[in-house]
Design an enzyme around this catalytic site. Structure first.
Site, PDB file in Angstrom:
ATOM      1  N   GLN A   6       0.792  -1.348  -0.187  1.00  0.00           N
ATOM      2  CA  GLN A   6       0.183  -0.100   0.097  1.00  0.00           C
ATOM      3  C   GLN A   6       1.340   1.429  -0.252  1.00  0.00           C
ATOM      4  O   GLN A   6       1.850   1.217   0.632  1.00  0.00           O
ATOM      5  CB  GLN A   6      -0.857   0.045   1.412  1.00  0.00           C
ATOM      6  CG  GLN A   6      -1.737  -1.033   1.700  1.00  0.00           C
ATOM      7  CD  GLN A   6      -2.933  -0.791   2.795  1.00  0.00           C
ATOM      8  OE1 GLN A   6      -2.252  -1.029   3.868  1.00  0.00           O
ATOM      9  NE2 GLN A   6      -3.814  -0.980   1.791  1.00  0.00           N
TER      10      GLN A   6
ATOM     11  N   HIS B 169      -6.224   8.241   7.449  1.00  0.00           N
ATOM     12  CA  HIS B 169      -4.780   7.045   6.631  1.00  0.00           C
ATOM     13  C   HIS B 169      -5.396   7.209   5.006  1.00  0.00           C
ATOM     14  O   HIS B 169      -6.834   7.926   4.899  1.00  0.00           O
ATOM     15  CB  HIS B 169      -5.852   6.221   6.825  1.00  0.00           C
ATOM     16  CG  HIS B 169      -6.138   5.174   8.584  1.00  0.00           C
ATOM     17  ND1 HIS B 169      -5.613   4.872   9.100  1.00  0.00           N
ATOM     18  CD2 HIS B 169      -6.965   5.764   9.716  1.00  0.00           C
ATOM     19  CE1 HIS B 169      -5.721   4.183  10.433  1.00  0.00           C
ATOM     20  NE2 HIS B 169      -6.840   5.281  10.485  1.00  0.00           N
TER      21      HIS B 169
END
Length: 636
Positions: free
Chosen positions: A380, A509
RNA sequence: GCCGAUGUAGCUCAGCAGGUAGAGCACUUCCAUGGUAAGGAAGGGGUCACCGGUUCAAGUCCGGUCAUCGGCUCCA
């Protein structure tokens, strides 16, 4: 005879006698309209052509060229398919048969397991039903009558569906076939022009894996044969772009039996990854991010503290080291939090933008794996932003800008969705309202249109998702921005405010690519392997005409190398026709053909993979051109 | 995980009435030194996914396992 007034979409008002059908109203307007009418929209609701108008209202004739018209027709095709299946396999129970994006499906519960050969049989039976041109009629029944009807047919799924309906229930009939349906439908089966059944698959009743698995047949239909053909061609085109196929052909990556869902990146795939990572780093440094790397494995206890154990343990891998339980990280956030906690922060330090290209592992069910799109270990392009409450909006805007910038570079259009508080959420409404408002305000500030997904947020906070669209028209959720009030709470994060007291930071996030693996898959399909020069694993193929020209080719290669241009030399003893063909198939942006002429003149003959032969260039000029193309990240 | 299909050389595929494998491309060698999408010849390469069963004999039939594909559920 009583007259009623109908307001048409263009504002005209016509008068017709009460009891006129929509079909008759259409016919009174124009012959073309009568012919193309599929159904009507009366006061906002779709109605059959046979619907009798008995009051004043707004009427719009829905025609074959409108999306609603196509939808209604496809729904009728799904009924015809169900009828065909029941004729071929009597006793088949019908579940649901809705229309979807590009077609329709119907779920069946039957003894016989359908094979793809059966699709042809069903199609043939459907063609008969269409040729028989049954009138399609609507009937409205009281719930008891409907129950009696479906009980007599032993239609258990329909009975279950009726349970959810309390008012009057409508059913549609065509020939011997009857189905529970809200409608509307085409007036007769003969109106179906072009259809095709595409695949059979299993599907759970009501989409719940605890329920029985039914057999689902997918199909599509259009009003014109040419549109159907076009659609089928698009499917073929998409299949040609399949990243699993291109990934093998261009030698980018592979997944072997020894590691299902754990991809191997080959040298060329690695170039792509590294170029993307370098680009990512550059853009993040510009925007005030720092980069960290947190461990792959951490004590299991941490995951209890973070809440992942409760919400995510089925997707996690565990191990043991010297009698201590460890977990392989499925997300980067707990590591990022430990990183934040390594020292005391002042309000002056915030926001802290902490990026991490974090390799996470998740246990995904075997049936869900799909090339690089769905894997069990992936990277990610994560970041965690720790900030003061008053910084939230500005930080969100910063992230939106970054995502917009990155997607434009690749030429991806995108749309945005905002997901709000789900049922099982943590935290009180006030905090959620504040967070959701912050996201909404940021979106509105940026003038971005967005769709709201009520109740679709993460359990710890609302989120904005970015869905990019590839050149085949498919959308992929990649970037996401999530506000989080839960983890700072759970980990007791704080910073020291102006007042010398501890304050709780807000955490955000976010990912831009989403996962590098999936993003590479999307890029591969989007460009069909013809990556723009700045991304291309090999940017230049040097093609010496004959053996004698090899030394000159190597000279050129050395020059290209100085400028960081990625090249290969085709040193094989082959004719140049073949070397060019293979470089073309590898989608290499530039081929430099060098033979006696070029050697004598100190030039290169440039061929572009799309534009073909561009003629002779001085080497400097070519390098200048390709370098600026790379620097500007030009799309072809 | 569930439903269905599939699994033969690096790739694409053929073989199927059960009698221990074949093509094209790729690879190697040789010939040809060729100017913008496949030059010619010869050669090497497979425990037919794995395990077990039926059979005198199994790539071929049966069972199981694994993986892949199309979906469902889930998701970056």
């Amino acid at each position: 005879m009583e007259l009623i007034k109908l307001t048409l979409p263009n504002g005209d008002i016509i008068e017709v006698t009460s009891g006129t059908t929509i079909a008759e109203a259409a016919a009174s307007l124009s012959g073309r309209l009568a012919k193309d009418a599929v159904c009507g929209r009366f006061n906002g609701e779709l109605k059959d052509l046979s619907y009798r108008l008995t009051e004043n209202g707004k009427l719009e004739i829905v025609t074959t060229d409108s999306p609603d018209g196509v939808d209604v027709m496809r729904h009728t095709v799904s009924h015809v398919m169900a009828q065909a299946v029941q004729r071929l396999w009597p006793g088949t129970k019908l579940a649901i048969g809705p229309t979807i994006q590009d077609g329709f499906y119907y779920d069946f519960d039957m003894e016989h397991t359908l094979s793809s050969d059966d699709l042809e049989k069903i199609e043939a039976e459907m063609a008969k039903i269409i040729a028989e041109d049954y009138e399609i009629t609507r009937e409205e029944l009281a719930p008891e009558a409907a129950r009696a009807l479906f009980e007599s047919q032993n239609a258990t799924y329909k009975l279950e569906l009726i349970e959810g309906l309390d008012e009057q229930i409508s059913v549609y009939r065509q020939g011997e076939f009857v189905d529970l349906c809200r409608g509307p439908h085409l007036p007769s089966t003969g109106r179906i022009k072009a259809f095709k059944l595409l695949s059979v698959a299993g599907a759970y009743w009501r989409g719940d894996s605890r329920n029985k698995m039914l057999q689902r047949v997918y199909g599509t239909a259009f009003f014109k044969k040419s549109q159907l053909d076009e659609y089928l061609k698009r499917l073929e085109e998409a299949a040609k772009r399949d990243h699993r196929k291109i990934g093998r052909e261009l030698d980018l990556f592979s997944i072997v039996d020894e590691g299902p869902g754990f991809p191997f990146f080959h040298p060329k795939g690695m170039v792509l990854r590294n170029v993307l990572e370098n680009f990512w780093r550059e853009e993040h440094i510009k925007r005030g991010y720092s980069e960290v790397k947190t461990p792959i494995m951490l004590r299991e206890e941490l995951w209890h503290r973070s809440g992942h154990w409760d919400h995510y343990k089925d997707n996690m891998y565990f191990s043991e080291i010297e009698n201590q339980r460890y977990a392989v990280k499925p997300m980067n956030c707990p590591g990022g939090i430990l990183m934040y906690q390594r020292k005391i922060h002042s309000y002056r330090d915030l926001p802290i933008r902490m990026g991490e290209l974090g390799l996470v592992h998740r246990h995904e069910l075997s049936g869900t794996l799909h090339g690089l799109m769905r894997v069990r270990s992936f990277t990610q392009d994560d970041a965690h932003i720790f900030m003061r409450p008053d910084q939230v909006e500005a930080e969100i805007i910063g992230v939106i800008d970054l995502i917009d910038y990155v997607y434009k570079i690749f030429g991806f259009p995108y749309h945005v969705e905002l997901s709000t508080k789900p049922k099982n959420a943590m935290g009180d409404d006030a905090i959620w309202d504040m967070a959701t408002d912050a996201l909404r305000k940021a979106l509105e500030n940026k003038g971005l249109e967005y769709k709201v997904n009520e109740g679709d947020g993460a359990f710890y906070g609302p989120k904005i998702d970015f869905h990019l669209q590839d050149c085949v028209g498919r959308t992929w959720q990649c970037a996401t921005i999530q506000l989080d009030f839960l983890l700072p709470e759970r980990f007791d994060l704080y910073y020291i405010g102006e007042d010398g007291q501890k304050h709780r930071p807000v955490m955000l996030h976010r990912v831009v690519f989403g996962a590098l693996e999936r993003f590479i898959a999307i890029l591969t399909e989007h460009f069909a392997g013809a990556f723009p020069t700045w991304l291309a694993p090999v940017q230049v193929m040097l093609i010496p005409v004959a053996e004698d020209h090899l030394p000159y080719a190597r000279e050129i290669a050395a020059k290209l190398s100085e400028f960081g241009i990625r090249y290969e030399i085709d040193e094989r003893n082959e004719k140049i026709g073949r070397k060019i063909r293979e470089a073309q198939l590898q989608q290499i942006p530039y081929m430099l053909v060098v033979g006696t002429n070029e050697m004598n003149e100190g030039t290169v003959a440039v061929r572009h993979r799309r534009q073909g032969d561009l003629g002779k260039f001085g080497l400097e000029r070519f390098i200048e051109q390709i370098t600026s193309e790379i620097k500007e990240k030009k799309l072809d």
